[in-house]
Design a protein around this motif. Structure first.
Motif, PDB file in Angstrom:
ATOM      1  N   SER A  19       0.831  -1.196   0.000  1.00  0.00           N
ATOM      2  CA  SER A  19       0.000   0.000   0.000  1.00  0.00           C
ATOM      3  C   SER A  19       0.870   1.253   0.000  1.00  0.00           C
ATOM      4  O   SER A  19       0.547   2.239  -0.659  1.00  0.00           O
ATOM      5  CB  SER A  19      -0.946  -0.010   1.197  1.00  0.00           C
ATOM      6  OG  SER A  19      -0.234  -0.186   2.390  1.00  0.00           O
ATOM      7  N   ARG A  58      -6.439   0.481  -3.254  1.00  0.00           N
ATOM      8  CA  ARG A  58      -7.556   1.258  -2.724  1.00  0.00           C
ATOM      9  C   ARG A  58      -7.114   2.097  -1.524  1.00  0.00           C
ATOM     10  O   ARG A  58      -7.428   3.272  -1.403  1.00  0.00           O
ATOM     11  CB  ARG A  58      -8.689   0.317  -2.306  1.00  0.00           C
ATOM     12  CG  ARG A  58      -9.849   1.019  -1.689  1.00  0.00           C
ATOM     13  CD  ARG A  58     -10.843   0.019  -1.096  1.00  0.00           C
ATOM     14  NE  ARG A  58     -11.696   0.679  -0.128  1.00  0.00           N
ATOM     15  CZ  ARG A  58     -12.833   1.272  -0.448  1.00  0.00           C
ATOM     16  NH1 ARG A  58     -13.244   1.278  -1.692  1.00  0.00           N
ATOM     17  NH2 ARG A  58     -13.545   1.881   0.487  1.00  0.00           N
ATOM     18  N   GLU A  59      -6.364   1.473  -0.645  1.00  0.00           N
ATOM     19  CA  GLU A  59      -5.875   2.186   0.536  1.00  0.00           C
ATOM     20  C   GLU A  59      -5.035   3.389   0.116  1.00  0.00           C
ATOM     21  O   GLU A  59      -5.175   4.490   0.667  1.00  0.00           O
ATOM     22  CB  GLU A  59      -5.056   1.231   1.390  1.00  0.00           C
ATOM     23  CG  GLU A  59      -4.649   1.819   2.716  1.00  0.00           C
ATOM     24  CD  GLU A  59      -3.958   0.798   3.601  1.00  0.00           C
ATOM     25  OE1 GLU A  59      -4.590  -0.227   3.919  1.00  0.00           O
ATOM     26  OE2 GLU A  59      -2.788   1.012   3.953  1.00  0.00           O
ATOM     27  N   ARG A  62      -7.265   6.194  -1.210  1.00  0.00           N
ATOM     28  CA  ARG A  62      -7.975   6.894  -0.136  1.00  0.00           C
ATOM     29  C   ARG A  62      -7.043   7.854   0.593  1.00  0.00           C
ATOM     30  O   ARG A  62      -7.436   8.917   1.032  1.00  0.00           O
ATOM     31  CB  ARG A  62      -8.562   5.888   0.862  1.00  0.00           C
ATOM     32  CG  ARG A  62      -9.614   4.971   0.282  1.00  0.00           C
ATOM     33  CD  ARG A  62     -10.901   5.669  -0.117  1.00  0.00           C
ATOM     34  NE  ARG A  62     -11.501   6.479   0.902  1.00  0.00           N
ATOM     35  CZ  ARG A  62     -12.725   6.314   1.377  1.00  0.00           C
ATOM     36  NH1 ARG A  62     -13.459   5.306   0.957  1.00  0.00           N
ATOM     37  NH2 ARG A  62     -13.218   7.157   2.263  1.00  0.00           N
ATOM     38  N   ARG A  63      -5.807   7.433   0.724  1.00  0.00           N
ATOM     39  CA  ARG A  63      -4.831   8.292   1.380  1.00  0.00           C
ATOM     40  C   ARG A  63      -4.580   9.541   0.548  1.00  0.00           C
ATOM     41  O   ARG A  63      -4.503  10.650   1.082  1.00  0.00           O
ATOM     42  CB  ARG A  63      -3.531   7.498   1.552  1.00  0.00           C
ATOM     43  CG  ARG A  63      -2.675   7.988   2.665  1.00  0.00           C
ATOM     44  CD  ARG A  63      -1.655   6.946   3.014  1.00  0.00           C
ATOM     45  NE  ARG A  63      -0.370   7.537   3.293  1.00  0.00           N
ATOM     46  CZ  ARG A  63       0.770   6.839   3.301  1.00  0.00           C
ATOM     47  NH1 ARG A  63       0.743   5.548   3.028  1.00  0.00           N
ATOM     48  NH2 ARG A  63       1.903   7.422   3.571  1.00  0.00           N
ATOM     49  N   ALA A  66      -7.326  11.922   1.013  1.00  0.00           N
ATOM     50  CA  ALA A  66      -7.224  12.702   2.246  1.00  0.00           C
ATOM     51  C   ALA A  66      -6.292  13.897   2.072  1.00  0.00           C
ATOM     52  O   ALA A  66      -6.474  14.933   2.697  1.00  0.00           O
ATOM     53  CB  ALA A  66      -6.739  11.812   3.392  1.00  0.00           C
ATOM     54  N   ARG A  74     -18.102   7.588  -4.070  1.00  0.00           N
ATOM     55  CA  ARG A  74     -18.527   6.246  -3.709  1.00  0.00           C
ATOM     56  C   ARG A  74     -19.180   5.521  -4.883  1.00  0.00           C
ATOM     57  O   ARG A  74     -20.056   6.061  -5.550  1.00  0.00           O
ATOM     58  CB  ARG A  74     -19.533   6.345  -2.552  1.00  0.00           C
ATOM     59  CG  ARG A  74     -20.032   5.019  -2.065  1.00  0.00           C
ATOM     60  CD  ARG A  74     -21.021   5.212  -0.924  1.00  0.00           C
ATOM     61  NE  ARG A  74     -21.853   4.047  -0.752  1.00  0.00           N
ATOM     62  CZ  ARG A  74     -21.509   2.972  -0.059  1.00  0.00           C
ATOM     63  NH1 ARG A  74     -20.343   2.936   0.532  1.00  0.00           N
ATOM     64  NH2 ARG A  74     -22.326   1.942   0.037  1.00  0.00           N
ATOM     65  N   GLU A  87     -10.493  26.504  -5.171  1.00  0.00           N
ATOM     66  CA  GLU A  87      -9.568  25.618  -4.487  1.00  0.00           C
ATOM     67  C   GLU A  87      -8.161  26.207  -4.483  1.00  0.00           C
ATOM     68  O   GLU A  87      -7.442  26.124  -3.486  1.00  0.00           O
ATOM     69  CB  GLU A  87      -9.537  24.257  -5.187  1.00  0.00           C
ATOM     70  CG  GLU A  87     -10.506  23.242  -4.627  1.00  0.00           C
ATOM     71  CD  GLU A  87     -10.225  22.914  -3.172  1.00  0.00           C
ATOM     72  OE1 GLU A  87      -9.103  22.518  -2.851  1.00  0.00           O
ATOM     73  OE2 GLU A  87     -11.141  23.072  -2.342  1.00  0.00           O
TER      74      GLU A  87
END
Lengths: 227, 227
Positions: A19, A58-59, A62-63, A66, A74, A87
């Motif tokens: 990951s 996936r992990e 997601r990081r 963040a 989703r 932004e």
DNA sequence: AAGTACGAAATCGTATACGATAACTATGGC
DNA sequence: GCCATAGTTATCGTATACGATTTCGTACTT
């Protein structure tokens, strides 16, 4: 070497988990521009490219989400997040604050060697302006500030600076290209900043100057965008 | 209601994924003190408690790690991260900076209603001092600042403020208990801050006051710790 | 021809399974 | 009795599998 993502926990790669590897790989591709904003990050595809399974990928995604580098929806998927003007404003404003603080905190710890190094980088930036080399200019700009922050005593603040940089990375050198004259001004501000640090100006003055340096870039962009 | 984690994306819980739920659940337990620092977070155990499988739980834990609420060690596991003095310093210093900025940015947007609300909260805090109710005091302190930041125009900065608060949450009310007199001082500073905002003081003054408010708490702690 | 409804394909979300690694425990040598 | 070492257990790390959801294309209706 100047093209890598900045601020990743730069320890030795001893026994990195997949990951972690996936995170670093995708981050690098985003920061260096292989994956441009809007690029669709399909888990299965990335997993296959890297030879991993989807779970660690996936992990990683997601990081990155963040950190604001990708946008994740989703049941739909992830895309490399572009930065719209709003932004950009948020990010630059935040950067101006944390960079200001980082510079003020670092200033007392910067020795003459580092100053000389920064000055050399700044000189090279000047030359980039003459040859019109925006890519190298931007890379050097990062180097310049890295020298300043290198010894920032508060790692949290340094981390926030790095995050902001990575966030901006996908549209690097945009202001250099799009806002005429700003780059020249930037180089002058760098020199002024170095002199403040050399002369051990008080923290408040340095903070304000550093903050202003970032804010001026934002203002130049905004003024241009308004036209 | 005053005991929940702050700043979680507070949208309706429509179709939350299990990883989101796990994240929220574990975060809440850490912030409200069910899981105290050092508590060992075993993926399989949490998964069973929540009725989920380990994969989404793992994702949640990694996310909490990124926020600094848990410490994760490869092949070993996760523990709720305590804050040692150094970490406390880093966090408070960072908070002082981002809160200062958040307050300055919010100030022009705070109307008289909000001011009155904040003042009422501050009054209640005074009463807590008389009855010696540190838990409620801390909760109200959060409310007070929430009112100030509510309209912060830069969500990134607001997010940084929330992260800092959650980071501190596990040792909430520590300074109230351990540093005599600081709480009284804090209430006075709140009132001074409100007056600055009411009188539309310039952003710099407000920023400095807000920053100082946080810095004073840190200093009080450090002075105490040194003894 | 435009809009709608249905079905197929793509993609995500998570459960389960199993291998890898580290922590723990018991046993034997000194 | 204490330290080193081998075996056991606990826990993590990731692959695979399958169900759930969304998106896209096609056919049908008006």
């Amino acid at each position: 070497m100047t093209e890598t993502a900045v601020g990743s926990s730069a320890v030795g790669n001893a026994a990195q988990s997949k990951s972690e590897q996936a995170y670093a790989a995708v981050k690098a591709r985003i920061v260096e521009g292989t994956y441009t904003p809007g690029y669709r990050l399909v888990l299965a595809k990335i997993a296959e490219d890297l030879g991993f399974s989807v779970v660690p990928v996936r992990e990683a995604i997601r990081r990155l989400e963040a950190e604001g580098l990708v946008k994740f929806e989703r049941n739909v998927g992830a895309t490399v997040s572009g930065i719209d003007p709003t932004e950009y404003l948020y990010t630059m404003q935040t950067l101006s604050i944390v960079e200001g603080a980082a510079t003020a905190l670092s200033a007392p710890l910067i020795d003459s060697v580092a100053i000389a190094r920064a000055r050399a980088v700044n000189q090279e930036m000047r030359e980039c302006l003459e040859h019109f080399d925006p890519v190298r200019f931007t890379a050097l700009n990062q180097d310049f500030h890295s020298v300043l922050f290198e010894h920032c005593p508060n790692p949290h603040i340094l981390d926030l600076v790095h995050r902001g940089w990575n966030r901006l990375a996908s549209l690097r050198s945009s202001t250099f290209r799009f806002v005429p004259g700003r780059a020249q001004e930037s180089v002058r501000e760098h020199e002024a900043l170095l002199q403040l640090i050399e002369n051990a100006a008080d923290a408040d003055t340095i903070e304000k100057a550093a903050r202003q340096h970032r804010a001026a870039t934002l203002d130049a962009y905004l003024a241009q965008a308004k036209q």
